[in-house]
Design a protein around this motif. Sequence first.
Motif, PDB file in Angstrom:
ATOM      1  N   LYS A 147       0.908  -1.261  -0.448  1.00  0.00           N
ATOM      2  CA  LYS A 147      -0.104   0.217   0.051  1.00  0.00           C
ATOM      3  C   LYS A 147       0.865   1.599  -0.233  1.00  0.00           C
ATOM      4  O   LYS A 147       1.443   1.339   0.716  1.00  0.00           O
ATOM      5  CB  LYS A 147      -0.819   0.240   1.167  1.00  0.00           C
ATOM      6  CG  LYS A 147      -2.225  -1.031   1.101  1.00  0.00           C
ATOM      7  CD  LYS A 147      -3.147  -0.975   0.185  1.00  0.00           C
ATOM      8  CE  LYS A 147      -3.861  -2.396   0.397  1.00  0.00           C
ATOM      9  NZ  LYS A 147      -4.838  -1.712  -0.732  1.00  0.00           N
ATOM     10  N   PRO A 177       0.159   5.507   0.356  1.00  0.00           N
ATOM     11  CA  PRO A 177      -0.046   6.194   0.775  1.00  0.00           C
ATOM     12  C   PRO A 177      -0.335   7.729  -0.409  1.00  0.00           C
ATOM     13  O   PRO A 177       0.926   8.081  -1.516  1.00  0.00           O
ATOM     14  CB  PRO A 177       0.531   7.432   1.599  1.00  0.00           C
ATOM     15  CG  PRO A 177       1.748   6.404   2.554  1.00  0.00           C
ATOM     16  CD  PRO A 177       1.541   5.061   1.167  1.00  0.00           C
ATOM     17  N   GLU A 226      -2.056  11.051  -1.291  1.00  0.00           N
ATOM     18  CA  GLU A 226      -2.456  12.357   0.146  1.00  0.00           C
ATOM     19  C   GLU A 226      -2.873  12.793  -1.886  1.00  0.00           C
ATOM     20  O   GLU A 226      -4.542  12.976  -1.169  1.00  0.00           O
ATOM     21  CB  GLU A 226      -1.662  13.395  -0.520  1.00  0.00           C
ATOM     22  CG  GLU A 226      -0.822  12.822   1.251  1.00  0.00           C
ATOM     23  CD  GLU A 226       0.278  13.894   1.275  1.00  0.00           C
ATOM     24  OE1 GLU A 226       0.469  14.679   1.007  1.00  0.00           O
ATOM     25  OE2 GLU A 226       1.021  14.010   2.041  1.00  0.00           O
ATOM     26  N   GLY A 241      -5.858  10.826  -1.505  1.00  0.00           N
ATOM     27  CA  GLY A 241      -6.761  10.907  -0.305  1.00  0.00           C
ATOM     28  C   GLY A 241      -7.488   9.789   0.331  1.00  0.00           C
ATOM     29  O   GLY A 241      -8.130   9.524   1.493  1.00  0.00           O
ATOM     30  N   HIS A 242      -6.547   8.566  -0.439  1.00  0.00           N
ATOM     31  CA  HIS A 242      -6.438   6.620   0.148  1.00  0.00           C
ATOM     32  C   HIS A 242      -5.321   6.182   0.296  1.00  0.00           C
ATOM     33  O   HIS A 242      -4.615   7.181  -0.775  1.00  0.00           O
ATOM     34  CB  HIS A 242      -7.558   6.292   0.145  1.00  0.00           C
ATOM     35  CG  HIS A 242      -7.930   5.845  -1.293  1.00  0.00           C
ATOM     36  ND1 HIS A 242      -7.399   5.528  -2.386  1.00  0.00           N
ATOM     37  CD2 HIS A 242      -8.580   7.218  -2.119  1.00  0.00           C
ATOM     38  CE1 HIS A 242      -8.177   5.938  -3.563  1.00  0.00           C
ATOM     39  NE2 HIS A 242      -8.208   6.636  -4.346  1.00  0.00           N
ATOM     40  N   GLU A 243      -5.015   5.095  -0.117  1.00  0.00           N
ATOM     41  CA  GLU A 243      -4.359   4.568  -0.146  1.00  0.00           C
ATOM     42  C   GLU A 243      -4.050   3.776  -0.889  1.00  0.00           C
ATOM     43  O   GLU A 243      -5.192   3.210  -1.849  1.00  0.00           O
ATOM     44  CB  GLU A 243      -3.811   3.997   1.654  1.00  0.00           C
ATOM     45  CG  GLU A 243      -2.614   3.960   2.006  1.00  0.00           C
ATOM     46  CD  GLU A 243      -2.831   3.008   3.825  1.00  0.00           C
ATOM     47  OE1 GLU A 243      -1.117   3.108   4.058  1.00  0.00           O
ATOM     48  OE2 GLU A 243      -3.325   1.687   3.122  1.00  0.00           O
ATOM     49  N   ASN A 294      -7.064   9.238 -11.179  1.00  0.00           N
ATOM     50  CA  ASN A 294      -8.404   9.092 -10.456  1.00  0.00           C
ATOM     51  C   ASN A 294      -9.019   8.610 -11.905  1.00  0.00           C
ATOM     52  O   ASN A 294     -10.015   9.298 -12.357  1.00  0.00           O
ATOM     53  CB  ASN A 294      -8.712   9.932  -9.986  1.00  0.00           C
ATOM     54  CG  ASN A 294     -10.161   9.222  -8.785  1.00  0.00           C
ATOM     55  OD1 ASN A 294     -10.284   7.503  -9.284  1.00  0.00           O
ATOM     56  ND2 ASN A 294     -10.892   9.975  -7.827  1.00  0.00           N
TER      57      ASN A 294
END
Length: 316
Positions: free
Chosen positions: A138, A140, A142, A145-147, A160
């Motif tokens: 995993k 991080p 930022e 906003g999630h792993e 995204n």
Amino acid sequence: MKNKNKKREPLIVTDPDSLGREFYRVYKPDYWLYQVSLLKNCHDNYASVKDYLLNNIKDVDENDFKRNLRMELHFLYFKMIETLFGVIYAMATNSNRDIWLALSFPEDWPPKYDRFLIHKIIQKYSEGKKNDIDFGRKIPCEELGHEITLLRWIFYFVCNLDFTDEEWDKNLDKIKKVLRIFAKDFSDRAEYNAYKHSLRCYNSPFEVRVGPRGSKPTQVVCQSNDAITFLQKRSVIDEHGKMRLTRKVEKVTKGFDFERDYKCCIIIYNLLKNIIDIRKHAYIEEFIGKSFTIYDLLDVDLFELHPPSARMRWST
């Protein structure tokens, strides 16, 4: 005599940030597309361009010329696999900034590795064994906003895409599967070594027929329009379960599929382009906000990438 345990002095890099930005600004994944397209288009449109291709060449066997084009693309595929896994490893073990340094000085830039480590990683990955790249780790993120997994971070970074969770899973699973296909092809690369070291191989059509004892063989059991033939030492599994080479020489003929090689090359190009272009448009000021293409594998038919099975060995 050199001391292998002697500690190397660290590399002196005055401005690593500038090197990182320069790499993403000027690195051209399209180099691979141009190479692949040159060979494929010259082959498929040979009748239209042969006068240019054969200019100043006499006594040309045109079938042989086209066969060479297919062979060059076949071995370009191996080069691209090695490049892809090299970039993946550099991304997985370094910051985005340091990729150029990691690729250029593998023995001097952390984590240090010998030039054969990538081959070992590819071999382990082809066999489904634990290796130095944990795609499930995993990371991080930022910006999102999630792993996310390392696999997604490498190929999609902060993008995204408009995917459902199921589409993300399907796309990333296909990437893992095509990487396994590429790794298996590269791990069985004896003909690639025969090609790049003194061209000690040849390409020719190949066919094996069988039939009742005492009669002329009629049934084709395997065939290939292109097959690389080369010599190697026979390998056996010893009593400890390890592979070792014998002194017995064997002749090996291994078929390949030109169209399949082309499809694999295009997928590798798309994956490399994702890695570079996404970071270029995230880091380089003049590219931030500009549109670019992001590739996915949702529509890739994995069955079409299944390797040909024509392979025969003869003791000499």
